[in-house]
Design an enzyme around this catalytic site. Structure first.
Site, PDB file in Angstrom:
ATOM      1  N   ASP A 138       0.789  -1.233   0.000  1.00 43.14           N
ATOM      2  CA  ASP A 138       0.000   0.000   0.000  1.00 43.14           C
ATOM      3  C   ASP A 138       0.819   1.281   0.000  1.00 43.14           C
ATOM      4  OD1 ASP A 138      -2.420  -1.115  -0.235  1.00 43.14           O
ATOM      5  OD2 ASP A 138      -3.090  -0.787   1.822  1.00 43.14           O
ATOM      6  N   LYS A 180       2.810   1.837  -5.057  1.00 43.96           N
ATOM      7  CA  LYS A 180       3.617   1.458  -6.222  1.00 43.96           C
ATOM      8  C   LYS A 180       2.777   1.427  -7.495  1.00 43.96           C
ATOM      9  CE  LYS A 180       4.603  -2.317  -3.948  1.00 43.96           C
ATOM     10  NZ  LYS A 180       4.114  -1.914  -2.615  1.00 43.96           N
ATOM     11  N   THR A 210       5.867  -4.486  -8.778  1.00 43.13           N
ATOM     12  CA  THR A 210       5.941  -5.696  -7.956  1.00 43.13           C
ATOM     13  C   THR A 210       5.054  -5.577  -6.724  1.00 43.13           C
ATOM     14  OG1 THR A 210       7.791  -5.043  -6.538  1.00 43.13           O
ATOM     15  CG2 THR A 210       8.344  -5.952  -8.695  1.00 43.13           C
ATOM     16  N   GLY A 226       3.866  -5.646  -2.815  1.00 38.96           N
ATOM     17  CA  GLY A 226       4.508  -5.301  -1.557  1.00 38.96           C
ATOM     18  C   GLY A 226       4.325  -6.338  -0.473  1.00 38.96           C
ATOM     19  N   GLY A 229      36.373 -56.442   3.342  1.00 34.91           N
ATOM     20  CA  GLY A 229      36.142 -57.483   4.341  1.00 34.91           C
ATOM     21  C   GLY A 229      36.925 -57.140   5.602  1.00 34.91           C
ATOM     22  N   SER A 232      40.690 -61.164   6.813  1.00 33.05           N
ATOM     23  CA  SER A 232      39.704 -62.015   6.143  1.00 33.05           C
ATOM     24  C   SER A 232      40.319 -62.723   4.944  1.00 33.05           C
ATOM     25  CB  SER A 232      38.493 -61.181   5.705  1.00 33.05           C
ATOM     26  OG  SER A 232      38.912 -60.176   4.818  1.00 33.05           O
ATOM     27  N   GLY A 233      41.428 -62.204   4.444  1.00 37.26           N
ATOM     28  CA  GLY A 233      42.074 -62.840   3.295  1.00 37.26           C
ATOM     29  C   GLY A 233      42.056 -61.994   2.028  1.00 37.26           C
ATOM     30  N   SER A 237      37.770 -51.077   4.117  1.00 38.75           N
ATOM     31  CA  SER A 237      36.696 -50.172   3.675  1.00 38.75           C
ATOM     32  C   SER A 237      35.361 -50.518   4.323  1.00 38.75           C
ATOM     33  CB  SER A 237      36.570 -50.137   2.153  1.00 38.75           C
ATOM     34  OG  SER A 237      36.531 -51.428   1.601  1.00 38.75           O
TER      35      SER A 237
END
Ligand code: GTP
Ligand code: MG
Lengths: 660, 330
Positions: free
Chosen positions: A46, A49, A123, A125, A480, A484-485, A554
């Site tokens: 208001d 604009k 735009t 407001g 693993g 574990s191998g 990992s």
């Protein structure tokens, strides 16, 4: 009605009128070379604009008789000014806006004077519709910030000023409106200007033009008002007509063109179409294609109206290159010597525009220039309090919140900081479910130290490397528990590959920790970094055509998946060496379990640090069922001739169509 | 998939060629060249066309044969040259257009190399819906329903339209990429934010997008561009002696024998032209001597009424355009 029409605007309208009537060609020529100013009106609800824009349109004679008749009727019916004309109705075009007497969405209006053409975005407001204000601001050169003289600087005045500044509007007018309601009091004007100045300096607005106006009565809009003899500055329209906007700074920078579309009418023509976002281009220029980094030379700059010797920022063209280089939508063609940066992690400023709040960690589409990638936003570093400009701690951003947050993308983006280029530094985020535009963002800078390291294009590419070795690169990832191998089996696999004439390399956890990763310990963070580095190294090795064997505990699924995602589909073979903890502990080849149990080793996987077994490994080796030799045999068969694997490297056709 | 090795420093020669030499030459070029307002508008429209083609699955261009469509078609050809525009043009026909418009339609389809799809609402055809007997129902059935039918039938997901923001107050509010929910409805209170030159073309099945490449052009821009670019337009825009009758304050042209003359009504030859073209029984003509483009532009600039005044559609009721758009009218 006509008594509100100022003499000057009538005079100026008539001047143009004369030229139109006398010499239309001369008028058209003059009109064609008028400059264009795009501006917005913004400020609190208001503040007036829409009324001000309506007044400008009216005073610059842009309203036709039939529209005026409709305006008069509408004003009486739904206007806010009793029997008088409500100029806001000229701009508030939606039924809902007229009913409520407010603006909801931007209106784009067009008008021209003798000196300039204007596109104005009026735009809203209301805070609720801030995103629509941002929409209007993103294409504007100048902002007229309105203030109701009775109310002074309000929260929305601050918010809009901050947003206008953020989006890069460099010219500001402060229109202190409704001066008629404060008796055109000089002191009121001065006080508001001082208030605003104090606030504006804090957000980097160091210059603005304050003007006392009444949109309703037309004071100081197109003509100087008798009611404000104390005001000596320009009237609004004069300022809009004469303010120097200057060129887009990108236009004098190096050449940039985001590729929109590849134009292939026939086999003899391949052009890259786009709008030039920076600099200029001519045939013969050396250009670099980002993100690939390949270089080429501009052959032609093609348009419907013929080839151009030079094309400049803002033009839409089609470029052909001298070489058959890879280039498609999303790539950026740039000056070879000064290319833009490429990165996948950024600090950004985000304006959130959706009712649903931002979800850090959730993937959104990100569109920047012609690039569309998936982006994940981190929790904000802070949110800006638009009243005080304080930085507030925030976990997320809600509707209309403005904050700073880091963001990462799934693919490298070619970009420039927003300050340097709106086209390569401004982006939107799109919700993947609803497809709604949920945020506007500005790239502040990239986070990687490598931001200035460009990808170097290499002519001998990974396919060529692989072809020379007569094999298909692979990464066999052995995971693993400790003992574990993994290493034993990986070793046997490599021996067999070697005997078969394959080119391979074994990366072993223990060995890597003696060199590349000797700065890392066994905390969760260090384990993550350990695997990241090994993954990068393994990737470079597969790029060189090798079959890489990596034997690492990992323990975390996320990191193994990260390495998987670094490689082309099908090249990552996860081998789960499945030995139960009890069994591994029983074997305890290195005596580590004993130490861990004794508390001499911290963070030992399986004891006081977790192991997350793979969910869908390509190969599972149960070491309680298979000997190491059997396991190796099984893996080699699986890798080279496995059922789900076509033995590509034995297949002569595989080399066809790969430019080899 | 290609291989690129990251390097920790810019390779030799990288820095050497950089900004200095390059920037000076481009600076010199810039000052020599400054784009005019129309060149900027043209570049923007071309950019919009290309964004759609890159992102849409099955785009189409709404072609209404008027001057705005003529401009839009010209811009589309520019955007994709040397290829023809990679989408068809769709004419939602009411069977009540001016003869001269049908001629122009055929000519432009031939010249552009684009496929022309003509859709006539079979239901309207069967019921014999016409502007004389059916009033607003005519526009609704032939145009609004006809358009929806055609878009659904061919499964077009994006449709280009030649609307401009300066035409009308609800158009002034519309985005360049205007999203439509399933059923083609426009929700003006809930438009997607549209920043910079970044258009969001994403949508789900059933939803569609109207794209307006000439949103930011004004009527004067269109005329000036037609003039500068020599774009062919329907001769009805130029003044000529034509058979007319006056009805309800509108000057209508008797374009064919389907025009039902009232008892005692006699077509009168008048020097007329049209500012906007649609169905001939709904298009009001203006008395004019303007027979060339500069004269037309001159007249347009000196006139005191808007171009839409001659369109019966806007007078139906207040806010009628918005209402029609919400219902799926273009
Ligand atoms: N007395 C007086 N009233 C004004 C003036 N400017 C606007 N108004 C009145 O203030 C009210 C709001 O005006 P609008 O133009 O709708 O305000 P706005 O800033 O566009 O509002 P939103 O877009 O909804 O934020 C209306 O009743 C106007 O008639 C002025 O200069 N003087
Ligand atoms: Mg308003």
């Amino acid at each position: 009605m006509t008594e509100t029409l100022s003499d000057a605007s009538r005079a100026s309208a008539y001047k143009a009128h004369d030229l139109i009537a006398e010499d239309i060609d001369a008028y058209l020529l003059q009109h064609q070379h008028k400059s264009l100013l795009r501006f917005i009106t913004c400020g609190s609800v208001d503040d007036g604009k829409s009324t001000l824009i309506g007044r400008l349109l009216y005073d610059s004679k842009m309203i036709f008789e039939d529209q005026l008749a409709a305006l008069e009727a509408d004003s009486k019916r739904v206007g806010t000014q009793g029997q008088e004309i409500d100029f806001a109705l000229l701009v508030d075009g939606l039924a809902a806006e007229r009913e409520q007497g407010i603006t909801i969405d931007v209106a784009y209006r067009f008008f021209a004077t003798d000196r300039r053409k204007f596109i104005v975005a009026d735009t809203p407001g209301h805070e609720q519709y801030t995103r629509n204000m941002v929409t209007g601001a993103s294409t504007a050169d100048l902002a007229v910030i309105l203030i109701d003289a009775r109310k002074g600087v309000l929260t929305q005045t601050r918010r809009h000023s901050y947003l206008a500044r953020l989006i890069g509007i460099r010219h500001m007018v402060l229109a202190i409106n409704k001066m008629d309601l404060v008796n055109y009091d000089h002191a009121v004007f001065d006080r508001i200007v001082a208030d605003y100045r104090a606030f504006a300096a804090g957000i980097g607005i160091d210059a603005f033009i304050p003007i006392p106006v009444s949109g309703l009565r037309g004071d100081n809009i197109t003509t100087r008002s008798d009611a404000t003899p104390w005001y000596t500055g320009p009237v609004l329209l004069d300022h809009l007509e004469t303010v120097e906007i200057g060129d887009d700074p990108a236009s004098t920078g190096p050449f940039r063109m985001p590729v929109q579309w590849v134009n292939r009418p026939n086999l003899d023509f391949r052009g890259f179409s786009g709008l030039i976002a920076g600099g200029s281009v001519s045939p013969g220029d050396t250009v670099r294609i980002l993100p690939s980094g390949r270089t080429s030379t501009v052959a032609r700059v093609v348009t419907f109206d013929g080839d151009l010797p030079v094309a400049v920022t803002g033009q839409s063209v089609t470029i052909t290159l001298a070489d058959e280089v890879d280039c498609s939508r999303g790539d950026v063609i740039a000056a070879a010597g000064a290319p833009p940066q490429v990165a996948d992690q950024f600090e950004t400023t985000i304006v959130w525009m959706a009712d649903d709040e931002m979800l850090p960690g959730r993937p959104y589409w990100l569109k920047l220039g012609t690039q569309m990638v998936t982006a994940v936003v981190q929790p904000p570093k802070y949110q800006v309090n638009v009243n005080t400009m304080e930085h507030l701690a925030a976990k997320t951003l809600g509707l209309n919140a403005i904050g700073v947050a880091n963001l990462s993308t799934d693919r490298p983006l070619v970009f420039e900081p927003y300050e340097t280029s709106r086209d390569l530094g401004g982006f939107i985020l799109i919700d993947k479910m609803t497809n709604a535009t949920v945020a506007a963002g500005l790239v502040n800078f990239s986070l990687r130290r490598a931001q200035n390291v460009h990808w170097q294009a290499i002519d001998i590419d990974r396919d060529a490397h692989a072809a020379q070795k007569g094999q298909r690169p692979k990464l066999l990832w052995f995971t693993g528990l400790s003992g574990s191998g993994k290493s034993t089996i990986a070793n046997l696999v490599e021996k067999r590959l070697f005997a078969l004439g394959k080119h391979s390399f074994l990366l072993d956890g223990d060995n890597v920790r003696h060199g590349l990763n000797r700065d890392l310990g066994f905390t969760d963070a260090d384990r993550v970094e350990n695997i990241r580095r090994v993954g990068e190294v393994a990737k470079l090795m597969t790029d060189s055509g090798l079959i890489v064997l990596a034997a690492f505990i990992s323990p975390f699924r996320a990191e193994r998946d990260m390495v998987r995602s670094m490689l082309p589909e099908g090249e990552f073979i996860e081998v789960f060496v499945d030995t139960p903890l009890a069994e591994a502990e029983k074997r305890d080849v290195k005596g580590l379990y004993k130490k861990a149990r004794a508390g001499q080793l911290k963070n030992f996987t399986g004891i006081d640090s977790p192991y997350e077994p793979p969910e869908n490994p390509e190969v599972v080796i149960d070491t309680t069922e298979m000997s190491p030799d059997q396991a190796a045999e099984h893996i080699v068969a699986r890798v080279l001739w496995g059922r789900s694997e076509i033995p590509d490297d034995e297949d002569p056709d595989w080399f066809k169509g790969r430019g080899i | 998939m290609q291989l690129y090795a990251a390097c920790t420093a810019a390779p030799a020669g990288f820095e050497g060629v950089s900004t200095t030499a390059k920037a000076t030459s481009s600076e010199a070029r810039i000052s020599a060249e400054r784009l005019t307002h129309l060149q900027r508008l043209e570049a923007e429209s071309i950019h919009i066309f290309r964004e759609v083609v890159a992102e849409a699955e099955n785009p189409v261009m709404l072609y209404s044969v008027g001057k705005d469509s003529a401009c839009m078609l010209h811009l589309a050809r520019k955007a994709f040259h040397p290829s023809p525009p990679p989408f068809p043009m769709l004419h939602v026909d009411t069977t009540w257009k001016f003869k001269a418009m049908y001629e122009m339609r055929g000519r432009m389809a031939r010249e552009s190399g684009m496929e022309l799809i003509v859709h006539q609402n079979p239901e309207a055809k069967e019921k014999g819906i016409n502007p004389f007997d059916h009033g607003p129902l005519h526009t609704d059935m032939w145009k609004t329903q006809g358009l929806k039918q055609a878009l659904d039938k061919y499964e077009f997901d994006v449709a280009f339209g030649g609307a401009r923001r300066d035409e009308e107050k609800s158009r002034a509010k519309e985005r360049i990429f205007s999203f439509r929910a399933a059923n083609h409805v426009w929700d003006p209170k809930n438009q997607r934010p549209e920043l910079w030159r970044l258009y969001n073309a994403r949508k789900s099945r059933g939803e569609s997008i109207r794209v307006f490449p000439i949103s930011n052009w004004t009527e004067l821009d269109i005329w000036q561009y037609i003039h500068l670019e020599n774009i062919p337009i329907v001769p009805l825009y130029f003044s000529e002696m034509r058979p007319t009758v006056e009805r309800d304050g509108l000057l209508l042209m008797v374009d064919d024998e389907r025009f039902p003359l009232l008892p005692g009504e006699e077509p009168v030859m008048r020097p007329i032209r049209f500012r906007t073209l649609g169905c001939y029984p709904l298009s009001g003509a203006v008395i004019s001597e303007a027979a060339t483009l500069p004269e037309v532009i001159q007249e347009m600039l000196l006139t005191t009424t808007s171009e839409r005044q001659g369109r019966a559609i806007d007078h139906d009721q207040a806010a009628s355009m918005e209402k029609k758009k919400r219902e799926g009218y273009f």
